[in-house]
Write an enzyme that holds these catalytic residues in place. Structure first.
Site, mmCIF file in Angstrom:
data_model
loop_
_atom_site.group_PDB
_atom_site.id
_atom_site.type_symbol
_atom_site.label_atom_id
_atom_site.label_comp_id
_atom_site.label_asym_id
_atom_site.label_seq_id
_atom_site.Cartn_x
_atom_site.Cartn_y
_atom_site.Cartn_z
ATOM 1 N N HIS A 306 -35.031 -39.032 25.747
ATOM 2 C CA HIS A 306 -34.312 -37.763 25.834
ATOM 3 C C HIS A 306 -35.158 -36.783 26.618
ATOM 4 C CE1 HIS A 306 -32.070 -34.188 24.592
ATOM 5 N NE2 HIS A 306 -31.111 -35.037 24.274
ATOM 6 N N ASP A 363 -27.021 -41.296 20.602
ATOM 7 C CA ASP A 363 -26.085 -42.351 20.994
ATOM 8 C C ASP A 363 -26.453 -43.730 20.465
ATOM 9 O OD1 ASP A 363 -24.353 -40.738 22.539
ATOM 10 O OD2 ASP A 363 -25.901 -40.636 24.082
HETATM 11 N N1 ACO Z 1 -35.610 -47.271 28.654
HETATM 12 C C1 ACO Z 1 -36.722 -47.587 29.368
HETATM 13 N N2 ACO Z 1 -37.511 -46.665 29.959
HETATM 14 C C2 ACO Z 1 -37.164 -45.378 29.846
HETATM 15 C C3 ACO Z 1 -36.034 -44.976 29.122
HETATM 16 C C4 ACO Z 1 -35.243 -45.978 28.499
HETATM 17 N N3 ACO Z 1 -34.155 -45.643 27.816
HETATM 18 N N4 ACO Z 1 -35.910 -43.625 29.176
HETATM 19 C C5 ACO Z 1 -36.932 -43.193 29.904
HETATM 20 N N5 ACO Z 1 -37.710 -44.236 30.312
HETATM 21 C C6 ACO Z 1 -38.967 -44.175 31.067
HETATM 22 C C7 ACO Z 1 -38.695 -43.771 32.524
HETATM 23 O O1 ACO Z 1 -38.485 -44.918 33.326
HETATM 24 C C8 ACO Z 1 -39.976 -43.051 32.843
HETATM 25 O O2 ACO Z 1 -40.989 -44.013 33.037
HETATM 26 P P1 ACO Z 1 -42.229 -43.717 34.079
HETATM 27 O O3 ACO Z 1 -42.934 -42.518 33.518
HETATM 28 O O4 ACO Z 1 -43.011 -44.968 34.055
HETATM 29 O O5 ACO Z 1 -41.568 -43.444 35.405
HETATM 30 C C9 ACO Z 1 -40.317 -42.296 31.552
HETATM 31 O O6 ACO Z 1 -39.723 -43.093 30.520
HETATM 32 C C10 ACO Z 1 -39.790 -40.883 31.496
HETATM 33 O O7 ACO Z 1 -38.376 -40.920 31.659
HETATM 34 P P2 ACO Z 1 -37.557 -39.959 32.591
HETATM 35 O O8 ACO Z 1 -36.510 -40.759 33.298
HETATM 36 O O9 ACO Z 1 -38.445 -39.092 33.402
HETATM 37 O O10 ACO Z 1 -36.842 -39.055 31.518
HETATM 38 P P3 ACO Z 1 -35.694 -38.030 31.805
HETATM 39 O O11 ACO Z 1 -36.000 -36.871 30.943
HETATM 40 O O12 ACO Z 1 -35.519 -37.762 33.249
HETATM 41 O O13 ACO Z 1 -34.384 -38.800 31.311
HETATM 42 C C11 ACO Z 1 -32.849 -39.827 29.857
HETATM 43 C C12 ACO Z 1 -33.917 -38.739 30.014
HETATM 44 C C13 ACO Z 1 -31.810 -39.722 30.996
HETATM 45 C C14 ACO Z 1 -32.116 -39.586 28.540
HETATM 46 C C15 ACO Z 1 -33.528 -41.207 29.876
HETATM 47 O O14 ACO Z 1 -34.434 -41.309 28.790
HETATM 48 C C16 ACO Z 1 -32.530 -42.350 29.827
HETATM 49 O O15 ACO Z 1 -32.026 -42.755 30.871
HETATM 50 N N6 ACO Z 1 -32.222 -42.892 28.608
HETATM 51 C C17 ACO Z 1 -31.201 -43.920 28.465
HETATM 52 C C18 ACO Z 1 -29.816 -43.310 28.557
HETATM 53 C C19 ACO Z 1 -29.456 -42.519 27.326
HETATM 54 O O16 ACO Z 1 -29.639 -42.973 26.185
HETATM 55 N N7 ACO Z 1 -28.877 -41.313 27.549
HETATM 56 C C20 ACO Z 1 -28.421 -40.446 26.455
HETATM 57 C C21 ACO Z 1 -29.256 -39.211 26.379
HETATM 58 S S1 ACO Z 1 -28.792 -38.224 25.018
HETATM 59 C C22 ACO Z 1 -27.366 -37.490 25.511
HETATM 60 O O17 ACO Z 1 -27.143 -37.198 26.637
HETATM 61 C C23 ACO Z 1 -26.419 -37.248 24.511
#
Ligand code: ACO
Length: 429
Positions: A306, A363
């Site tokens: 998140h 979720d």
């Molecule tokens: N699985 C694997 N790796 C992940 C995940 C995940 N679910 N989420 C983040 N990461 C990793 C990223 O690849 C990144 O790695 P790095 O530092 O090696 O590059 C690091 O964790 C930081 O993640 P970001 O993408 O910078 O986080 P951001 O804040 O931009 O994105 C998000 C947040 C979109 C929720 C992301 O965690 C994600 O895609 N999660 C899966 C989708 C999801 O569950 N969305 C629902 C969110 S809650 C809502 O909207 C109601």
């Protein structure tokens, strides 16, 4: 004396005011930075940008706190209902008995769609995603409200808000029935908000759906937990559109589109699809965890991570407990729940997820509850949108009530070609 930040820019000193929120959050006010220094701030994805001052929802992502109008989400989940919470979010305080009755009566009064709206549903192919139908039909509903002008008459706000909250549920149910080729079921005046939705989804013209209290309560809880979440992607979209003085329904339709994406509200559908794939492949989750850590695999552990929470999402804790309770009461043994629990356990011990502070979000377990309720996967994000409507309306209201609000218009740092000139077609290589 008010606090200030000092900026040293190429040897020149500038002061910038510090703004402090009611829970101690601090921000540097850069609104005059460009006028004073010729510089703007650059913040890809707005991870560090406060776009507004808001009184609606407080989140502390480091410790996992979520409060609507100051009230902890745990208390509301235990003691309130979606409709009461919607009132709280929109009007800023818990309703009195009379206020709640008036609000509920308005929701009932507005639950029917204009009969001509039914023709619109016929035009969609049966393969249409219900989020596409929802967004289109919210806009269509605004066409049946010629007086629906932003700010037109403040006295109409209550009616418009109730109409949107009530009708979005009717539209959602109709779009589901349409996608299955089933006859449309009209709402019943005697039913309360969430019961009525289940009735419109699952009753038949000959037999009413049996409304089990634990089922109604589980869905009501899902709506309540989704009711607002400050400046996320869809709410920011709603505020962006509202800032141009578009009407409430147009803003909500835009919010639906933003919510649809799998990185946002679409994640609840993506989680269950991921769990189904894992189950069908015979994996217990361990192969998937390895793939989710590999950036070249194109896979992510959906329902994890998140932008704001760097701790367990408080909504996920509540939903996980509700999921266990519901499946027990309904005597359902869902293998997807077992896989989800294994994935969570493995991820919370895995250095990749621990170092990045990736925890289950709202979720991760909500889809398993909706599966148990018999709600089809493609409707999960629609359920999220129904729940989020009070939050969008409250944010819309905050913008429209603010006489000083300006149109949202971020700047950019241009990195494209520098000046060059038009080449006639015959001279191009
Ligand atoms: N699985 C694997 N790796 C992940 C995940 C995940 N679910 N989420 C983040 N990461 C990793 C990223 O690849 C990144 O790695 P790095 O530092 O090696 O590059 C690091 O964790 C930081 O993640 P970001 O993408 O910078 O986080 P951001 O804040 O931009 O994105 C998000 C947040 C979109 C929720 C992301 O965690 C994600 O895609 N999660 C899966 C989708 C999801 O569950 N969305 C629902 C969110 S809650 C809502 O909207 C109601």
């Amino acid at each position: 004396m008010s606090k200030q930040a000092k900026l040293d820019l190429n040897g020149s000193a500038f002061t910038l005011p510090i703004v402090e929120g009611s829970e101690g959050e601090k921000a540097i006010d850069v609104s005059e930075l460009r006028a004073k220094t010729g510089h703007i701030t650059l913040d890809d994805g707005y991870g560090n940008t406060g776009s507004c001052r808001s009184k609606i929802t407080f989140i502390d992502g480091e410790t996992g706190i979520l409060r609507y109008r100051g009230i902890p989400i745990e208390e509301l989940a235990e003691k309130s209902t979606f409709v009461e919470t919607a009132y709280l979010i929109i009007y800023g305080h818990l309703p009195t008995r009379a206020q709640l009755k008036r609000f509920s009566d308005l929701l009932t009064a507005h639950q029917y769609l204009h009969e001509d709206m039914k023709h619109h549903f016929v035009g969609f192919p049966s393969t249409a995603h219900p989020m596409a139908i929802l967004s289109a039909m919210i806009n269509a509903a605004s066409c049946f409200n010629p007086d629906l002008m932003r700010g037109g008459d403040a006295g109409q706000f209550d009616d418009h808000a109730a109409q949107l909250i009530s009708q979005v549920r009717t539209i959602a149910a109709f779009s589901y029935r349409k996608s299955r080729g089933l006859p449309i079921i009209y709402p019943k005046e005697a039913y309360k908000y969430t019961a009525n939705f289940l009735h419109m989804l699952f009753s038949t013209p000959y037999e009413d759906y049996e409304l089990k209290p634990e089922v109604v309560r589980a869905l009501d809880l899902i709506f309540l937990l989704h009711a607002d979440h400050e400046q996320n992607c869809s709410t920011s979209t709603v505020r962006m559109v509202a800032s141009s003085h578009a009407n409430m329904f147009a803003c909500a339709a835009a919010g639906v589109c933003a919510l649809w994406g799998p990185l946002h509200g679409g994640a609840n559908q993506a989680v269950v699809e991921m769990l189904e794939d894992i189950h069908q492949s015979g994996d217990d989750g361990s192969k998937f965890i390895t793939a989710a850590k590999d950036k070249t695999s194109g896979k992510k552990l959906m329902g994890f991570g998140h932008r704001v929470y760097k701790n367990y999402d408080p909504r996920a804790k509540i939903i996980k407990r509700a999921c266990d309770d519901l499946l027990n009461v309904m005597h359902i043994a869902d293998p997807l729940l077992d896989i989800a629990k294994k994935l969570e356990e493995a991820a919370l011990l895995d250095p990749y997820f621990v170092e990045r502070k990736l925890y289950p979000n709202v979720d991760f377990y909500s889809g398993i509850i909706m599966r148990a309720l018999g709600i089809p996967t493609e409707m999960y994000t629609v359920i999220f949108a129904i729940g989020r409507m009070p939050g969008w309306i409250a944010n819309f209201k905050e913008i429209t009530d603010d006489t000083k609000s300006r149109i949202y218009r971020p700047r950019q740092v241009y990195v494209g070609p520098t000046l060059n000139h038009y080449v006639p077609l015959h001279d191009r290589k």
